[in-house]
Design an enzyme around this catalytic site. Structure first.
Site, mmCIF file in Angstrom:
data_model
loop_
_atom_site.group_PDB
_atom_site.id
_atom_site.type_symbol
_atom_site.label_atom_id
_atom_site.label_comp_id
_atom_site.label_asym_id
_atom_site.label_seq_id
_atom_site.Cartn_x
_atom_site.Cartn_y
_atom_site.Cartn_z
ATOM 1 N N GLU A 18 0.849 -1.201 0.000
ATOM 2 C CA GLU A 18 0.000 0.000 0.000
ATOM 3 C C GLU A 18 0.879 1.243 0.000
ATOM 4 O OE1 GLU A 18 -3.343 0.530 3.059
ATOM 5 O OE2 GLU A 18 -1.953 2.124 3.625
ATOM 6 N N THR A 49 -4.012 4.708 -0.939
ATOM 7 C CA THR A 49 -4.919 5.207 0.100
ATOM 8 C C THR A 49 -5.669 6.455 -0.369
ATOM 9 O OG1 THR A 49 -3.100 6.458 1.037
ATOM 10 C CG2 THR A 49 -3.551 4.321 2.026
ATOM 11 N N TYR A 50 -6.756 6.748 0.338
ATOM 12 C CA TYR A 50 -7.522 7.969 0.056
ATOM 13 C C TYR A 50 -7.486 8.841 1.309
ATOM 14 C CZ TYR A 50 -10.961 11.151 -1.680
ATOM 15 O OH TYR A 50 -11.558 12.290 -2.121
ATOM 16 N N GLY A 125 -13.702 5.334 6.470
ATOM 17 C CA GLY A 125 -12.822 6.494 6.690
ATOM 18 C C GLY A 125 -12.851 6.883 8.155
ATOM 19 N N ASP A 126 -11.804 7.554 8.574
ATOM 20 C CA ASP A 126 -11.709 8.015 9.965
ATOM 21 C C ASP A 126 -12.339 9.392 10.103
ATOM 22 O OD1 ASP A 126 -10.585 5.963 11.465
ATOM 23 O OD2 ASP A 126 -8.613 6.325 10.566
ATOM 24 N N HIS A 183 -11.999 -3.148 15.691
ATOM 25 C CA HIS A 183 -12.045 -1.713 15.378
ATOM 26 C C HIS A 183 -12.241 -0.962 16.698
ATOM 27 C CE1 HIS A 183 -13.999 2.084 13.984
ATOM 28 N NE2 HIS A 183 -12.989 2.003 13.139
ATOM 29 N N LYS A 199 -20.546 -6.888 5.778
ATOM 30 C CA LYS A 199 -19.852 -6.335 4.607
ATOM 31 C C LYS A 199 -19.694 -7.425 3.536
ATOM 32 C CE LYS A 199 -16.513 -3.855 7.414
ATOM 33 N NZ LYS A 199 -15.243 -3.128 7.429
HETATM 34 P P1 FAD Z 1 -16.982 0.230 8.964
HETATM 35 O O1 FAD Z 1 -16.925 -1.093 8.340
HETATM 36 O O2 FAD Z 1 -18.078 1.156 8.564
HETATM 37 O O3 FAD Z 1 -17.027 0.029 10.543
HETATM 38 C C1 FAD Z 1 -16.852 1.128 11.427
HETATM 39 C C2 FAD Z 1 -17.319 0.762 12.827
HETATM 40 O O4 FAD Z 1 -18.755 0.637 12.842
HETATM 41 C C3 FAD Z 1 -16.815 -0.574 13.359
HETATM 42 O O5 FAD Z 1 -16.652 -0.432 14.761
HETATM 43 C C4 FAD Z 1 -17.926 -1.559 13.040
HETATM 44 O O6 FAD Z 1 -17.934 -2.649 13.929
HETATM 45 C C5 FAD Z 1 -19.152 -0.693 13.190
HETATM 46 N N1 FAD Z 1 -20.225 -1.000 12.244
HETATM 47 C C6 FAD Z 1 -20.092 -1.356 10.947
HETATM 48 N N2 FAD Z 1 -21.315 -1.458 10.383
HETATM 49 C C7 FAD Z 1 -22.209 -1.137 11.346
HETATM 50 C C8 FAD Z 1 -23.643 -1.038 11.372
HETATM 51 N N3 FAD Z 1 -24.360 -1.319 10.288
HETATM 52 N N4 FAD Z 1 -24.228 -0.665 12.549
HETATM 53 C C9 FAD Z 1 -23.511 -0.383 13.639
HETATM 54 N N5 FAD Z 1 -22.141 -0.470 13.663
HETATM 55 C C10 FAD Z 1 -21.525 -0.836 12.533
HETATM 56 N N6 FAD Z 1 -8.919 5.354 6.144
HETATM 57 C C11 FAD Z 1 -8.880 6.353 5.236
HETATM 58 O O7 FAD Z 1 -9.377 7.455 5.513
HETATM 59 N N7 FAD Z 1 -8.284 6.178 4.004
HETATM 60 C C12 FAD Z 1 -7.737 5.001 3.643
HETATM 61 O O8 FAD Z 1 -7.213 4.876 2.545
HETATM 62 C C13 FAD Z 1 -7.781 3.914 4.569
HETATM 63 N N8 FAD Z 1 -7.284 2.698 4.247
HETATM 64 C C14 FAD Z 1 -7.400 1.646 5.134
HETATM 65 C C15 FAD Z 1 -6.962 0.369 4.753
HETATM 66 C C16 FAD Z 1 -7.060 -0.705 5.633
HETATM 67 C C17 FAD Z 1 -6.605 -2.081 5.198
HETATM 68 C C18 FAD Z 1 -7.608 -0.509 6.934
HETATM 69 C C19 FAD Z 1 -7.690 -1.647 7.906
HETATM 70 C C20 FAD Z 1 -8.061 0.752 7.317
HETATM 71 C C21 FAD Z 1 -7.969 1.844 6.425
HETATM 72 N N9 FAD Z 1 -8.447 3.119 6.756
HETATM 73 C C22 FAD Z 1 -8.391 4.143 5.843
HETATM 74 C C23 FAD Z 1 -8.977 3.381 8.100
HETATM 75 C C24 FAD Z 1 -10.504 3.172 8.186
HETATM 76 O O9 FAD Z 1 -11.159 4.116 7.384
HETATM 77 C C25 FAD Z 1 -10.892 3.329 9.655
HETATM 78 O O10 FAD Z 1 -10.388 2.270 10.407
HETATM 79 C C26 FAD Z 1 -12.360 3.587 9.930
HETATM 80 O O11 FAD Z 1 -12.464 4.047 11.272
HETATM 81 C C27 FAD Z 1 -13.258 2.374 9.793
HETATM 82 O O12 FAD Z 1 -13.407 1.999 8.485
HETATM 83 P P2 FAD Z 1 -14.211 0.654 8.104
HETATM 84 O O13 FAD Z 1 -14.380 0.626 6.660
HETATM 85 O O14 FAD Z 1 -13.625 -0.511 8.787
HETATM 86 O O15 FAD Z 1 -15.633 1.034 8.798
#
Ligand code: FAD
Length: 317
Positions: A18, A49-50, A125-126, A183, A199
């Site tokens: 990455e 990454t974004y 995203g964070d 997470h 997912k």
């Molecule tokens: P989600 O899958 O939406 O989950 C977020 C939280 O909500 C989790 O605690 C989950 O358990 C909970 N949840 C999920 N669905 C639901 C629901 N329906 N109801 C209630 N709770 C729910 N960030 C960036 O900004 N840019 C990047 O390029 C980037 N690349 C990454 C690459 C990898 C491999 C990883 C592991 C992380 C990356 N991140 C990136 C960070 C990521 O965006 C953060 O960790 C973010 O906080 C969570 O993203 P997610 O897609 O896992 O979220």
């Protein structure tokens, strides 16, 4: 070629990594300089990454501060196209919910489709740095599951404008993030994996994990995923620890633990070079054990510092 197809065809553990887009104002050569040393290991794909906007405050000189939104690392999509064009390697853009309306997401997907990009890592995203928690765009997605659903709908020819008829379906493969140490917002690992399953049920075809330094965390994570009915490939994400400050920075930013043996070794090291070597050796050992476990691919977070990843790849692939 889609990442799921690449993984399916693989005869041995693959190598991928990455990278981050260069900072605004830097040339694309910065990126090529970073990628080139790793090309000899024939990466199966490269993730880009974004980075969403951040707020900066500019002093207007009259005692007032102006809040300005700026993206410091734009260029994810352009970089993916440049990688595919220059190296003929699959590039995987990260696409996030934060800062996007659903329509902007749709338009981004149309761009990716036209560029011939076949795989996307779909993420929530964070939060923006100045925000305590993640706030979706009022017209955007709250969770990555919703983003996946939008991508899969487009794969079925369903765009946001319902009046469109016979729309050309896209054909994206979707990857998602998984967290062997859960997470940070999730109450526990099992609860987090329940949402991970959603997912996959929504149509994601593979998982890339957050970095971890203790392989047992990955093994346990895979076991629970399989018990919960998640049967897609789970690609481990690895990062070498290379500087002392990462002992605290990595847990702070990524919500992960660093094993006591690694902490001790790094803390007792006599020089920066020794620390770097300890981190690299640790990552080599992790990689070798994961290959023996039969992982489909080892994905390295190079964080635009390819020297350490090159040393690891040399020892492992
Ligand atoms: P989600 O899958 O939406 O989950 C977020 C939280 O909500 C989790 O605690 C989950 O358990 C909970 N949840 C999920 N669905 C639901 C629901 N329906 N109801 C209630 N709770 C729910 N960030 C960036 O900004 N840019 C990047 O390029 C980037 N690349 C990454 C690459 C990898 C491999 C990883 C592991 C992380 C990356 N991140 C990136 C960070 C990521 O965006 C953060 O960790 C973010 O906080 C969570 O993203 P997610 O897609 O896992 O979220």
């Amino acid at each position: 070629m889609k990442i799921t197809e690449i993984l399916q065809d693989a005869q041995k553990t693959l190598f991928s990594f990455e990278i981050l887009p260069p900072l605004k104002g830097e040339s694309i050569q910065t990126l090529f300089n970073d990628i080139e040393p790793l090309m000899e290991f024939k990466p199966a794909f490269i993730d880009v990454t974004y980075h969403r906007e951040e707020y900066v405050y500019k002093d207007r000189g009259n005692g007032l501060l102006e809040k300005i939104a700026t993206r410091k690392r734009p260029g994810t999509v352009g970089m993916c196209a440049a990688i595919m064009n220059r190296y003929g390697v699959e590039a995987v853009p990260h696409l996030i919910c934060g800062g996007f309306t659903k329509e902007e997401t749709e338009n981004a997907l149309i761009d990716l489709n036209f560029l011939g990009i076949e795989s996307i890592l779909a993420l929530r995203g964070d939060p923006i740095k100045s925000e305590p928690s993640f706030t979706p765009d009022p017209k955007g997605h709250k969770y990555s599951t919703e983003l996946i659903q939008q991508i899969i709908a487009m794969n079925q020819g369903k765009y946001m404008d319902e009046s469109l008829e016979n729309s050309d379906p896209t054909n994206f493969c979707v990857g998602v993030a998984g967290y062997p140490e859960k997470h940070y917002e999730s109450p526990n690992l099992v609860e987090d994996i329940k949402y991970l399953k959603k997912k996959i049920d929504a149509g994601a075809g593979y998982i890339v994990t957050q970095m971890f330094f203790d392989n047992q965390k990955y093994f346990d994570f895979v076991k629970i995923c399989r018990e919960e009915g998640i049967n897609v490939p789970i690609i481990p994400g690895l990062k070498p620890l290379t500087v002392l400050s990462q002992l605290t920075a990595l847990p702070r930013f990524f919500h992960i633990d660093i094993p006591e043996d690694l902490v001790k070794a790094v803390s007792n090291a006599k020089s920066k070079d020794e620390i770097k070597q300890i981190g690299i050796n640790w990552c080599i050992q992790q990689s070798k054990e994961l290959i023996n476990f039969g992982v489909p691919c080892l994905h390295y977070y190079s964080m635009s510092k390819s020297v350490a990843v090159k040393e690891i790849a040399k020892a492992v692939f």
